[in-house]
Write an enzyme that holds these catalytic residues in place. Structure first.
Site, PDB file in Angstrom:
ATOM      1  CG  HIS A 268      48.743  42.716  41.000  1.00 32.53           C
ATOM      2  ND1 HIS A 268      48.291  41.813  40.071  1.00 32.53           N
ATOM      3  CD2 HIS A 268      47.641  43.133  41.672  1.00 32.53           C
ATOM      4  CE1 HIS A 268      46.984  41.683  40.198  1.00 32.53           C
ATOM      5  NE2 HIS A 268      46.555  42.459  41.142  1.00 32.53           N
TER       6      HIS A 268
ATOM      7  CD  GLU B 253      41.512  48.462  35.066  1.00 30.74           C
ATOM      8  OE1 GLU B 253      40.982  47.612  34.315  1.00 30.74           O
ATOM      9  OE2 GLU B 253      41.718  48.260  36.267  1.00 30.74           O
TER      10      GLU B 253
END
Lengths: 392, 345
Positions: free
Chosen positions: B148, B79
Site C-alpha cells: 500500500h 480499477e
C-alpha cells in the site's frame, strides 16, 4: 507464414453455386424484411470488399510491404457488416486488433486503411498505428486495439459518455443534441478470459450502460480452442447472466440471419439504455496472424466452414431467393460480376495509393505525443504538433 | 527560466489584498474539483467511496450532495475497469477525474493507464487524446506496509505521453489540480495521504499554477536541493536546521516531474556547484537518477562535487515504525547529504 496458394484468399467466388447450409427458419416479421434490396446488395459489396482487401493485404505482407503483426478477417466478413448495419452512423464502436473489416464496414477509405499498414503518412493513423490500430474519428471507430480485452472497458466508457450526454449534459459534447446511443465493443473469444472484460461487464450491468459486447467467436484464441480456454463455452450467455446482462447467441455466418437477430438487440439496448452480450458464432479461414501454421485444426474443419461461406450465401440469396416487386431476383449474375469488378478496382486503387504515398516525415516521430506540448516534457526531444490527420 | 521565489513566511505567495484563509490539503483538492465542475458539466468524478462514503480520505466530502450521483460516481473495487471506462469517456469528449484510493492500486489498472492513456493520441495519428486526471494517494508513511506504500512516479514517468504533477502543499494542490483538469492531455496527479490534513493559506480567488515551473522554497548559495511532493517539506526542515549551522541551501520544489523544470535546477547549480536530489521513490532508475543525469548532461562543468541523491532505501516498504522511519527520506539524511556535498562530513 501462411501459404497464400493453399489459403481461401484465392478461392474463386462462384455465385451461382453454393453448398451453404440454409439459414435457420424464423417465423414472424424479420428486421431485414423492411430493408430495400439496395441495402442487401451493399452488404454483399462490403463483404466482398473486405475479402478482396484481405487477399491483397496478405499478398502485400508477403512482399514485405506490410510489417509487424497482421491479423486477417477473411471468413468473418458477415459479423462486421451485419452488426454495423444495425447501428446509426454516429454510434461509437471499438474493436481489437483484427480490425480491417470493421474499419472498412464502418466506411473507412480503403486507401487510408492500406496506407496505414504500409506505414505511410496518408494512413488513418499517419503510419503510427499499423494493422492493429485502425482509428477513424469521422466514422466513430475508436480504434483497433492490441491488448486482448483492453478495448472492452473503452467501449463501456464510450456508451457511458453517450448516456451522460443524455442524462447530465442534455446536449452532445459537440454542442449538438444529445441522442440515445449504443456502443459496440468487439472482442475475440480469447478475450473472454481477460479480467478487463469482466470488470467492464460488471460496470455496464451495474450502471446500466448501453454497450453491446460482441464476441466474434471464431472458436480459437490463437491456437487454443475455446473449450480449452474458457468455462461454459457451450453457452457463453451464462457469463452475461453473472453480470445481469442480456445474453444472446447469434449465427454469424449468414449476414441476414445475423442482422435479423442482432437489430432487435441494438434497438432494445438503445431504448432501454442497457447493455447486452452477444456470442456471435463465426470462423476465420486463415491463421491467427500471418505466421500461423495452423496445426491446431484440420483442413476438413476449415473446408466445412468455407462451404457455408457468408458471401456465397448472400449472393445466392440475392440472385435466387430474394425477389423484387417485378418478381425477378434483386441481383443478376452480371450485376454481381460488376460489383466484383468495381471492388477489385477499388482495392487495387487502395494498394496503388498506399504504394505511391510518402513515408512519414521524420519530424512526425515527435508529434501527437501531447495535445498540449510544452517545454521540458522530455530530456531528449521537444514535442510538437504534427500534420493534420488525413481523415480529419 | 528562473524558479518563482515562494517563501513560506510570505504564505507561499504574496498576500495582496486577499484574506489569510487557511484550509487543509484535502479541502484544497475538493475546491479545485468543485469549482471546475461548476463551470464544466463534462467533468465527472469516479472512484471507490467517492460519493456516499464522502471519500475514503474525505477529499470529496459533500460533492455528492452538490453534484448528484450521476457526476460523483461510486465505483466498485475494479480499477482496471473504471480506468478503462474513463479512457473511453475521455476519447468520446468527457473530462473524467478518476480517484485511485491509492496509487498503489493503480498497478492493477497498469494496462489502461500505461498502455492506453499515454499512447492513444500517438497510435490514432492525432485523432483522439485522452484528457483524464487520475489522482490519489502516493507514497509511503503511516505503516501501510509493502503493497500500500508505492511511489509510482519513478515507474510511471518512464512512459512518454502523460504529465505528472506532485504538489507539496495545499496552495499548490489547488492550483495544480485545476491546471490538470483543464489540460487536454492526461495527467497523473500524486497526492500524499500524510499531507491531507496539512493546513495552509489558500486564497479564495481564482488561480492556477502552470506546469513545468519549479518553486524556490528556500534560498542559499551553498547547495541546491531538489525535491517534489511530500519530501519537499523535509527539505525545508533540513534547510532551517542547516541554516543554524551556517549552511544555506536552495530548496527547489519541482511541482511537476513531466514537465521537469531543468532550467531552474541548472540556474541554481550554476550558483551553488552542488546538488542533492531528494526523492521518495526507490533509487534505481528513479526521478532522482533522471535529475542527476540531466544535470550531468547539461551542467557538468558547474559541478564542484558529484551529484548526490536521497531516496527511500532500496527494499520493500517495511511495516515496523522504526524500520519505516529508517526507510523514508528524512531531515537527517538530507542534512548529511548536503554536508557530504560540501565536504563537511
Amino acid at each position: 507464414m501462411t501459404s497464400v496458394a493453399n489459403s481461401p484468399v484465392n478461392m474463386s467466388l462462384t455465385p451461382t453455386k453454393t453448398t451453404a447450409a440454409q439459414p435457420s427458419k424464423r417465423t414472424g416479421p424479420r428486421a431485414s424484411d423492411s430493408l430495400p434490396p439496395s441495402t442487401l446488395v451493399r452488404w454483399l459489396r462490403d463483404m466482398f470488399l473486405i475479402r478482396e482487401f484481405e487477399n491483397r493485404t496478405a499478398q502485400a505482407y508477403q512482399q514485405a510491404k506490410i510489417g509487424g503483426f497482421c491479423h486477417l478477417y477473411t471468413g468473418q466478413e458477415a459479423t462486421a457488416v451485419g452488426t454495423i448495419a444495425a447501428l446509426n452512423p454516429d454510434d461509437p464502436i471499438v474493436t481489437a486488433y483484427r480490425d480491417h473489416g470493421h474499419a472498412l464496414a464502418r466506411g473507412m477509405d480503403p486507401g487510408a486503411c492500406m496506407a496505414e499498414m504500409f506505414g505511410k503518412a496518408t494512413g488513418c493513423a499517419k503510419g503510427k498505428g499499423g494493422s492493429m490500430h485502425m482509428f477513424d474519428k469521422p466514422n466513430w471507430l475508436f480504434g483497433g486495439h492490441g491488448i486482448v480485452g483492453a478495448q472492452t472497458p473503452l467501449g463501456t466508457g464510450l456508451a457511458f459518455a453517450a448516456k451522460y450526454e443524455v442524462e447530465v449534459m442534455k446536449r452532445g459534447v459537440d454542442g449538438g443534441p444529445a441522442k440515445k446511443k449504443v456502443s459496440l465493443a468487439y472482442l475475440g473469444d480469447g478475450a473472454l478470459n481477460q479480467g478487463a472484460l469482466h470488470e467492464a461487464m460488471n460496470l455496464a450491468g451495474l450502471y446500466g450502460i448501453p454497450v453491446i459486447y460482441i464476441v466474434e467467436n471464431n472458436g480459437y484464441s490463437m491456437g487454443t480452442s475455446i473449450d480449452r480456454g474458457t468455462t461454459m463455452s457451450e453457452d457463453l450467455r451464462k457469463k452475461a447472466d453473472a453480470y445481469g446482462i442480456r445474453g444472446e447467441i447469434i449465427d454469424g455466418l449468414d449476414v441476414i440471419d445475423l442482422y435479423d437477430a442482432f437489430k432487435p438487440v441494438v434497438d432494445w439496448c438503445r431504448e432501454n439504455q442497457k447493455p447486452a452480450f452477444v456470442d456471435l458464432k463465426t470462423y476465420r479461414y486463415l491463421g491467427h496472424s500471418m505466421s500461423d501454421p495452423q496445426k491446431y485444426r484440420t483442413k476438413e474443419e476449415v473446408d466445412q466452414y468455407k462451404a457455408k461461406d457468408s458471401i456465397d450465401r448472400l449472393a445466392a440469396h440475392l440472385m435466387e431467393d430474394r425477389k423484387g416487386a417485378d418478381g425477378k431476383p434483386v441481383l443478376t449474375e452480371q450485376q454481381f460480376m460488376d460489383i466484383q469488378t468495381e471492388v477489385k478496382a477499388t482495392v487495387k486503387a487502395a494498394l496503388d495509393f498506399a504504394e505511391a504515398s510518402p513515408i512519414p516525415d521524420e519530424s512526425e516521430l515527435y508529434t501527437d505525443v501531447f495535445v498540449n506540448p510544452q517545454p521540458n516534457l522530455s530530456p531528449t526531444c521537444e514535442y510538437t504538433h504534427g500534420a493534420k490527420n488525413p481523415l480529419l | 527560466m528562473a524558479a518563482e521565489l515562494m517563501l513560506p513566511e510570505m504564505g507561499l505567495e504574496p498576500m495582496g489584498g486577499g484574506t489569510a484563509r487557511e484550509i487543509q490539503f484535502r479541502e484544497a483538492l475538493r475546491e479545485a474539483m468543485s469549482e471546475e465542475m461548476r463551470k464544466d458539466d463534462r467533468i465527472f468524478l469516479m472512484g471507490e467511496e467517492v460519493a456516499q462514503y464522502n471519500g475514503a480520505y474525505k477529499i470529496s466530502q459533500g460533492m455528492l450532495d452538490e453534484f448528484g450521483p450521476k457526476r460523483i460516481i461510486d465505483s466498485p473495487i475494479s480499477e482496471n475497469g473504471f480506468a478503462g471506462l474513463a479512457v473511453g469517456a475521455a476519447m468520446y469528449g468527457l473530462r473524467p477525474i478518476i480517484e485511485f484510493m491509492s496509487w498503489s492500486f493503480s498497478l492493477v489498472a497498469a494496462d489502461q493507464i500505461l498502455n492506453n492513456v499515454p499512447k492513444m493520441l500517438y497510435m490514432s495519428g492525432g485523432q483522439w487524446g485522452c484528457p483524464v486526471v487520475f489522482r490519489g494517494n502516493d507514497g509511503a508513511g503511516g505503516q501501510l506496509g509493502s503493497t500500500h506504500s508505492w511511489c509510482v512516479e519513478g515507474l510511471y514517468s518512464n512512459v512518454p505521453g502523460v504529465k505528472i504533477a506532485i504538489p507539496s502543499n495545499p496552495y499548490d494542490a489547488k492550483g495544480m489540480l485545476k491546471t490538470s483538469i483543464r489540460d487536454d492531455d492526461p495527467v497523473f496527479f500524486l497526492e500524499s495521504e500524510r499531507m491531507l490534513g496539512d493546513k495552509a493559506h489558500v486564497p479564495e480567488r481564482e488561480y492556477t499554477i502552470p506546469f513545468g515551473k519549479a518553486a524556490l522554497r528556500r534560498q542559499g548559495d551553498d547547495c541546491t536541493v531538489v525535491s517534489f511532493g511530500r519530501p519537499v517539506n523535509f527539505c525545508m526542515d533540513a534547510a532551517d536546521e542547516l541554516k543554524k549551522e551556517g549552511i544555506n541551501i536552495d530548496v527547489l520544489d519541482m511541482r511537476t516531474i513531466r514537465p521537469l523544470d531543468i532550467d531552474s535546477i541548472l540556474d541554481s547549480v550554476k550558483k551553488t556547484g552542488r546538488i542533492v536530489v531528494v526523492d521518495q521513490c526507490w533509487p534505481f532508475a528513479s526521478v532522482a537518477s533522471e535529475v542527476v543525469t540531466q544535470v550531468c548532461e547539461r551542467g557538468f562543468d558547474y559541478l564542484d562535487h558529484q551529484p548526490l541523491r536521497v531516496n527511500t532505501e532500496d527494499v520493500p516498504t517495511p511495516y515496523a515504525k522504526n524500520l519505516e522511519a529508517l526507510y523514508l527520506p528524512h531531515k537527517g539524511k538530507i542534512m548529511s547529504a548536503v554536508k557530504a556535498s560540501l565536504g563537511r562530513l
